[in-house]
Motif scaffolding. Structure first.
Motif, PDB file in Angstrom:
ATOM      1  N   GLN A 184       0.806  -1.213   0.000  1.00  0.00           N
ATOM      2  CA  GLN A 184       0.000   0.000   0.000  1.00  0.00           C
ATOM      3  C   GLN A 184       0.849   1.278   0.000  1.00  0.00           C
ATOM      4  O   GLN A 184       0.343   2.377   0.281  1.00  0.00           O
ATOM      5  CB  GLN A 184      -0.963  -0.004   1.188  1.00  0.00           C
ATOM      6  CG  GLN A 184      -1.967  -1.145   1.131  1.00  0.00           C
ATOM      7  CD  GLN A 184      -3.092  -1.053   2.150  1.00  0.00           C
ATOM      8  OE1 GLN A 184      -3.732  -2.040   2.442  1.00  0.00           O
ATOM      9  NE2 GLN A 184      -3.343   0.125   2.690  1.00  0.00           N
TER      10      GLN A 184
ATOM     11  N   SER B 222      -0.555   4.128  -2.346  1.00  0.00           N
ATOM     12  CA  SER B 222      -1.767   4.788  -1.859  1.00  0.00           C
ATOM     13  C   SER B 222      -1.479   5.639  -0.630  1.00  0.00           C
ATOM     14  O   SER B 222      -2.102   6.690  -0.428  1.00  0.00           O
ATOM     15  CB  SER B 222      -2.856   3.757  -1.553  1.00  0.00           C
ATOM     16  OG  SER B 222      -2.475   2.895  -0.502  1.00  0.00           O
TER      17      SER B 222
ATOM     18  N   GLN C 237      -8.589   3.228   0.966  1.00  0.00           N
ATOM     19  CA  GLN C 237      -7.584   2.272   0.503  1.00  0.00           C
ATOM     20  C   GLN C 237      -8.275   0.907   0.354  1.00  0.00           C
ATOM     21  O   GLN C 237      -8.343   0.125   1.295  1.00  0.00           O
ATOM     22  CB  GLN C 237      -6.421   2.199   1.488  1.00  0.00           C
ATOM     23  CG  GLN C 237      -5.669   3.522   1.592  1.00  0.00           C
ATOM     24  CD  GLN C 237      -4.405   3.407   2.389  1.00  0.00           C
ATOM     25  OE1 GLN C 237      -3.349   3.043   1.876  1.00  0.00           O
ATOM     26  NE2 GLN C 237      -4.495   3.686   3.674  1.00  0.00           N
TER      27      GLN C 237
END
Length: 368
Positions: free
Chosen positions: A81, A84, A200
């Motif tokens: 992640q 993001s 997310q």
């Protein structure tokens, strides 16, 4: 029948959903597929973004190991992640406010929170919540979605004070099923506050797959009900995430209100290190497919093609990160231990009578 032929709620829904196409600038091979949207970042800025993403991946790996050694408390892995999280934060200014969820400690660190503080927060130590002056952020929110309501309030405060700053917050796909999610974006839209709401979407709310959480084709389209702009981006593409966030910020500081951003991403590890086993609800084929979309691999390829990144540079960043993490955990270890009575003393100026007996009990235990 004639009236029904002219009006179909199903057709209206389909028309809305078709408008939410995923924004992508770099594909899985690190190739530019949308030249017109490539952000105007200097070579140094591109390198800095990659440096932060690599550093954050090392932090995830070392934090996972420290957790298994019993040297950290609560920890939610972040590998996968980085685009993001870090690319969205990269579009902010120092004066902006960050209201993170529990997986968003990396953004706090890059916003100015000392790494030692982050480790103390993981251990539940009160000093982990004592942020230095100038770090415009709240502690990671444990209650799912609560940060969305808080962000609407912080953003309203920024607007009333005439600040040219924004408040940004993050939640996962599961957070969009919470009432606080809708309340936050609706309030923000009603008052045109400078807020950026990031989803997310890593496909799972712990073990519940995205398709069982909502019938909506996209999570970005939930912005329509609040009357605010919404966009879906490739959350493994740092450039796309950066562009979407920067556009949202530019419009917010001009008084054009909030934006909802859905970043399609993936977490490679468990939901948290507190016993979650992703192999029970995810297949190896699914993991393999998402590993091919790795944001670090994609961005590395892009930068190598521009002669901006080398293996030696990356190894240098990795070693530096390891040293900084080692020093921070050592400092955390040296911090005085938190006691039950110490926490009670911080909470109360005058101890309530119903807790006084408990206070004396723990005071006796701690003195032994």
């Amino acid at each position: 029948m004639a009236a029904q032929d002219k009006f179909s709620p199903v057709d209206v829904l389909s028309e809305v959903e078709e408008k939410f196409e995923m924004l992508q600038i770099l594909n899985e091979k690190g190739e530019v597929v949308n030249e017109d949207l490539v952000p105007d970042l200097s070579d140094d800025e591109l390198v800095e973004l990659m440096t932060r993403m690599v550093w954050t991946r090392v932090l995830d790996e070392r934090s996972t190991a420290l957790n298994r050694q019993g040297r950290l408390g609560f920890f939610a892995p972040t590998a996968g992640q980085e685009a993001s999280q870090i690319a969205s934060h990269y579009a902010l200014s120092e004066g902006d406010y960050v209201l993170p969820g529990y997986r968003d400690v990396p953004q706090l660190i890059w916003h100015g929170l000392p790494l030692t503080k982050a480790f103390l927060f993981s251990r539940g130590h009160y000093k982990g919540n004592q942020f230095p002056e100038g770090v415009n952020a709240l502690s990671p929110q444990i209650i799912i979605g609560a940060q969305y309501v808080q962000t609407a309030g912080v953003a309203l405060g920024l607007k009333k004070r005439g600040k040219e700053n924004v408040a940004i917050t993050y939640t996962g796909d599961g957070g969009t099923s919470q009432g606080d999610f809708y309340e936050g974006i609706n309030f923000a839209g009603a008052y045109d506050v400078p807020a950026i709401f990031v989803i997310q979407n890593n496909n799972y709310a712990i073990s519940t797959p995205r398709e069982l959480q909502s019938k909506a084709k996209t999570l970005a389209q939930k912005a329509v009900a609040a009357g605010i702009p919404g966009i879906q981006v490739d959350g493994m593409d740092p450039l796309a995430v950066y562009v979407a966030t920067k556009d949202a910020r530019d419009r917010a500081v001009k008084g054009e209100g909030p934006t909802l951003i859905e970043a399609l991403t993936y977490r490679y590890g468990p939901h948290t290190m507190a016993g979650d086993d992703p192999t029970r609800y995810r297949t190896s084929d699914e993991d393999s497919d998402w590993e091919k979309k790795d944001p670090l691999v994609r961005f590395r390829t892009y930068l190598e093609g521009k002669d901006l990144w080398t293996k030696e540079q990356e190894e240098e960043v990795i070693e530096k990160a390891k040293e900084e993490i080692k020093a921070a955990i050592k400092e955390a270890d040296a911090t005085e231990k938190q006691t039950v009575t110490g926490l009670m003393e911080l909470m109360y100026d005058e101890m309530p009578s119903n807790l006084q007996e408990q206070y004396e009990y723990y005071k006796g235990k701690e003195s032994k």
